[in-house]
Design a protein around this motif. Structure first.
Motif, PDB file in Angstrom:
ATOM      1  N   TYR A   1       0.826  -1.213   0.000  1.00  0.00           N
ATOM      2  CA  TYR A   1       0.000   0.000   0.000  1.00  0.00           C
ATOM      3  C   TYR A   1       0.858   1.260   0.000  1.00  0.00           C
ATOM      4  O   TYR A   1       0.518   2.258  -0.642  1.00  0.00           O
ATOM      5  N   TYR A   2       1.968   1.205   0.714  1.00  0.00           N
ATOM      6  CA  TYR A   2       2.845   2.380   0.778  1.00  0.00           C
ATOM      7  C   TYR A   2       3.441   2.695  -0.590  1.00  0.00           C
ATOM      8  O   TYR A   2       3.549   3.864  -1.001  1.00  0.00           O
ATOM      9  N   LEU A   3       3.830   1.649  -1.313  1.00  0.00           N
ATOM     10  CA  LEU A   3       4.452   1.831  -2.628  1.00  0.00           C
ATOM     11  C   LEU A   3       3.437   1.880  -3.766  1.00  0.00           C
ATOM     12  O   LEU A   3       3.823   2.016  -4.934  1.00  0.00           O
ATOM     13  N   SER A   4       2.160   1.760  -3.440  1.00  0.00           N
ATOM     14  CA  SER A   4       1.125   1.676  -4.469  1.00  0.00           C
ATOM     15  C   SER A   4       1.193   2.795  -5.512  1.00  0.00           C
ATOM     16  O   SER A   4       1.046   2.529  -6.710  1.00  0.00           O
ATOM     17  N   PRO A   5       1.434   4.064  -5.120  1.00  0.00           N
ATOM     18  CA  PRO A   5       1.444   5.130  -6.132  1.00  0.00           C
ATOM     19  C   PRO A   5       2.508   4.960  -7.209  1.00  0.00           C
ATOM     20  O   PRO A   5       2.347   5.455  -8.326  1.00  0.00           O
ATOM     21  N   ILE A   6       3.609   4.294  -6.896  1.00  0.00           N
ATOM     22  CA  ILE A   6       4.687   4.159  -7.884  1.00  0.00           C
ATOM     23  C   ILE A   6       4.722   2.780  -8.531  1.00  0.00           C
ATOM     24  O   ILE A   6       5.584   2.518  -9.381  1.00  0.00           O
ATOM     25  N   LEU A   7       3.810   1.890  -8.118  1.00  0.00           N
ATOM     26  CA  LEU A   7       3.770   0.556  -8.709  1.00  0.00           C
ATOM     27  C   LEU A   7       3.021   0.585 -10.033  1.00  0.00           C
ATOM     28  O   LEU A   7       2.147   1.440 -10.241  1.00  0.00           O
ATOM     29  N   PRO A   8       3.339  -0.345 -10.949  1.00  0.00           N
ATOM     30  CA  PRO A   8       2.540  -0.463 -12.179  1.00  0.00           C
ATOM     31  C   PRO A   8       1.089  -0.765 -11.826  1.00  0.00           C
ATOM     32  O   PRO A   8       0.810  -1.388 -10.782  1.00  0.00           O
ATOM     33  N   PRO A   9       0.127  -0.326 -12.650  1.00  0.00           N
ATOM     34  CA  PRO A   9      -1.298  -0.542 -12.330  1.00  0.00           C
ATOM     35  C   PRO A   9      -1.636  -2.002 -12.032  1.00  0.00           C
ATOM     36  O   PRO A   9      -2.480  -2.275 -11.178  1.00  0.00           O
ATOM     37  N   GLY A  10      -0.978  -2.928 -12.698  1.00  0.00           N
ATOM     38  CA  GLY A  10      -1.292  -4.339 -12.487  1.00  0.00           C
ATOM     39  C   GLY A  10      -0.813  -4.891 -11.168  1.00  0.00           C
ATOM     40  O   GLY A  10      -1.166  -6.008 -10.792  1.00  0.00           O
ATOM     41  N   GLU A  11       0.018  -4.157 -10.423  1.00  0.00           N
ATOM     42  CA  GLU A  11       0.559  -4.640  -9.149  1.00  0.00           C
ATOM     43  C   GLU A  11       0.008  -3.873  -7.947  1.00  0.00           C
ATOM     44  O   GLU A  11       0.378  -4.161  -6.814  1.00  0.00           O
ATOM     45  N   ARG A  12      -0.854  -2.908  -8.179  1.00  0.00           N
ATOM     46  CA  ARG A  12      -1.386  -2.125  -7.062  1.00  0.00           C
ATOM     47  C   ARG A  12      -2.484  -2.894  -6.333  1.00  0.00           C
ATOM     48  O   ARG A  12      -3.344  -3.491  -6.963  1.00  0.00           O
ATOM     49  N   PRO A  13      -2.462  -2.878  -5.000  1.00  0.00           N
ATOM     50  CA  PRO A  13      -3.522  -3.589  -4.249  1.00  0.00           C
ATOM     51  C   PRO A  13      -4.839  -2.833  -4.312  1.00  0.00           C
ATOM     52  O   PRO A  13      -4.874  -1.613  -4.472  1.00  0.00           O
ATOM     53  N   ALA A  14      -5.922  -3.575  -4.179  1.00  0.00           N
ATOM     54  CA  ALA A  14      -7.243  -2.960  -4.146  1.00  0.00           C
ATOM     55  C   ALA A  14      -7.436  -2.213  -2.825  1.00  0.00           C
ATOM     56  O   ALA A  14      -6.901  -2.617  -1.794  1.00  0.00           O
ATOM     57  N   PRO A  15      -8.181  -1.115  -2.823  1.00  0.00           N
ATOM     58  CA  PRO A  15      -8.512  -0.453  -1.550  1.00  0.00           C
ATOM     59  C   PRO A  15      -9.282  -1.411  -0.654  1.00  0.00           C
ATOM     60  O   PRO A  15     -10.146  -2.152  -1.130  1.00  0.00           O
ATOM     61  N   PRO A  16      -8.995  -1.461   0.654  1.00  0.00           N
ATOM     62  CA  PRO A  16      -9.681  -2.411   1.540  1.00  0.00           C
ATOM     63  C   PRO A  16     -11.203  -2.244   1.491  1.00  0.00           C
ATOM     64  O   PRO A  16     -11.716  -1.123   1.488  1.00  0.00           O
ATOM     65  N   SER A  17     -11.903  -3.360   1.447  1.00  0.00           N
ATOM     66  CA  SER A  17     -13.363  -3.324   1.451  1.00  0.00           C
ATOM     67  C   SER A  17     -13.873  -3.060   2.864  1.00  0.00           C
ATOM     68  O   SER A  17     -13.119  -3.123   3.852  1.00  0.00           O
ATOM     69  N   LEU A  18     -15.161  -2.798   2.989  1.00  0.00           N
ATOM     70  CA  LEU A  18     -15.752  -2.537   4.305  1.00  0.00           C
ATOM     71  C   LEU A  18     -15.641  -3.750   5.216  1.00  0.00           C
ATOM     72  O   LEU A  18     -15.450  -3.614   6.430  1.00  0.00           O
TER      73      LEU A  18
END
Length: 428
Positions: free
Chosen positions: A51-68
């Motif tokens: 999650y910390y590195l999400s902004p600089i990761l390729p779109p295919g490697e970014r985690p989904a925002p946590p669900s409710l």
């Protein structure tokens, strides 16, 4: 199909497959109770990094925002810690005991949130998990003859207690290498395999059987089936057989709930059930009586533990509980008050607020998995895991078994993943 050494496996998948594959070795050295929490917190660190590195990761490697549902688990299990601390303050339990209990929270309740989070946020494929479970099943089948002949050859029931028990802070049963036990009263052998007691082995068997159903290779799938059913039967766990009998039909029905044919088929079933309601009620009552009578002493002790827990909770520690587990009287064979039941145990140790902190994410998980079950196979498996955890919450203390039941929580997180992210993570 991903093999254990598949170079396409992600770091999380290699950790998970490695931990499952090392189960029997860890059991032999008494390390299972330590390995489970270590894996959970390692995966949590990987999630935080992702999650910390999400902004600089390729779109295919970014985690989904946590669900409710994931947030409900995180908030509920985080709330367990201040509830625990207040309970300790109320009963003046001291700094040493408070520190010990806080470490226990990190090894138990916290993992109930961390493993679903890991399944949700990390790129983990179900095929890797299923194959690892089936490979473990092959190991179990190889070892099964040793367990079966042990009581016939009068080998020792308990081989040794691992020195690692000094690091665990819990009872020796979590670190004891046990070949078999003798059922009190009956005098017959009963097996618990790598679990701390036999009913816990039944819970693991249910989880592994349900995950093995997702294995695509028939040979591996039936290996997983054979191992899980052997463990369920030899553990002599009544709840394991009930869980399998209830969970699988419900999950199949949930997967077909959107089909009109399902509703048309349900109408005559409901009518027949209405006509024969008295007979069905009598049958259920008889089956319930037979279930309790199958191990009457155990049922009596469980009931007494529950009554004591409720009475002392109401009279002594309504909101925050007693803070720690206490041994019961001779009437319950000195077993811990509230054991064998998550809700009674919570009432006694953490009070009404503790029950709420678990009930909210449990209900949310069940509803979310039910919705997911109408959309995908992984959703149906997640529902099966949620149902299993609900059933066992009335027969076990879930938090103390997370170190071996974590694959179920991992699957729940995978099932709650948004469809777009799930498809992305399934790619080779």
């Amino acid at each position: 199909m991903a093999a254990a050494a598949d170079p396409r496996q992600t770091a999380a998948e290699r950790l998970i497959a490695g931990a499952i594959g090392a189960t029997w070795l860890l059991w032999l050295v008494g390390g299972l109770y330590i390995a489970g929490p270590l894996l959970g917190w390692t995966l949590a660190f990987m999630v935080a990094r992702s999650y910390y590195l999400s902004p600089i990761l390729p779109p295919g490697e970014r985690p989904a925002p946590p669900s409710l549902a994931i947030w409900a688990w995180l908030i509920g299990m985080a709330a367990m810690l201040p509830i625990l601390l207040i309970g300790h303050i109320n009963f003046g339990l001291g700094a040493a005991q408070t520190l010990k209990s806080a470490v226990g929270w990190a090894k138990g309740w916290a993992l109930l949130a961390l493993f679903p989070l890991a399944g949700f946020a990390l790129p983990i494929r179900l095929e890797v998990l299923a194959r690892a479970i089936c490979r473990l099943g092959r190991q179990t089948l190889f070892l099964l003859p040793l367990f079966l002949v042990a009581p016939l050859l009068h080998l020792p029931q308990h081989l040794w207690v691992s020195p690692l028990h000094v690091l665990g802070g819990s009872g020796d049963e979590y670190f004891t290498v046990t070949l078999y036990t003798i059922e009190p009263g009956a005098g017959t052998a009963r097996w618990q395999f790598f679990a701390p007691w036999s009913p816990a082995a039944g819970m693991v068997a249910v989880i592994h059987f349900l995950i093995a159903r997702e294995e695509r290779h028939a040979g591996w799938r039936w290996t997983g089936y054979a191992a899980a059913l052997s463990v369920a039967l030899l553990s002599q766990s009544r709840l394991a057989l009930v869980a399998l009998a209830i969970t699988i039909p419900l999950v199949i029905a949930a997967g077909r709930i959107k089909r009109p044919a399902t509703w048309f088929a349900a109408v005559p079933a409901v009518l027949v059930a209405g006509w024969f309601a008295p007979q069905i009620g009598a049958l259920i009552e008889r089956l319930t009586s037979d279930f309790a009578g199958a191990r009457a002493d155990s049922s009596r002790v469980r009931a007494a533990l529950g009554r004591i827990a409720v009475e002392r909770w109401q009279n002594e520690a309504y909101w925050f509980g007693h803070g720690i587990v206490e041994r019961g009287p001779h009437l319950v064979e000195y077993m811990p008050i509230g054991s064998h039941h998550s809700w009674y145990g919570l009432l006694f140790v953490k009070g009404l607020l503790g029950v709420i902190a678990l009930a909210v994410p449990m209900v949310w998980m069940l509803i979310a998995c039910l919705i997911a079950a109408t959309r995908s196979a992984i959703g149906r498996l997640g529902l099966a895991m949620a149902l299993t955890y609900w059933l066992y919450s009335f027969g076990e203390n879930l938090e103390v078994l997370t170190y071996i039941g974590w694959p179920a929580l991992l699957v729940v997180g995978m099932a709650l993943k948004p469809a777009a992210f799930a498809q992305r993570n399934d790619r080779p």
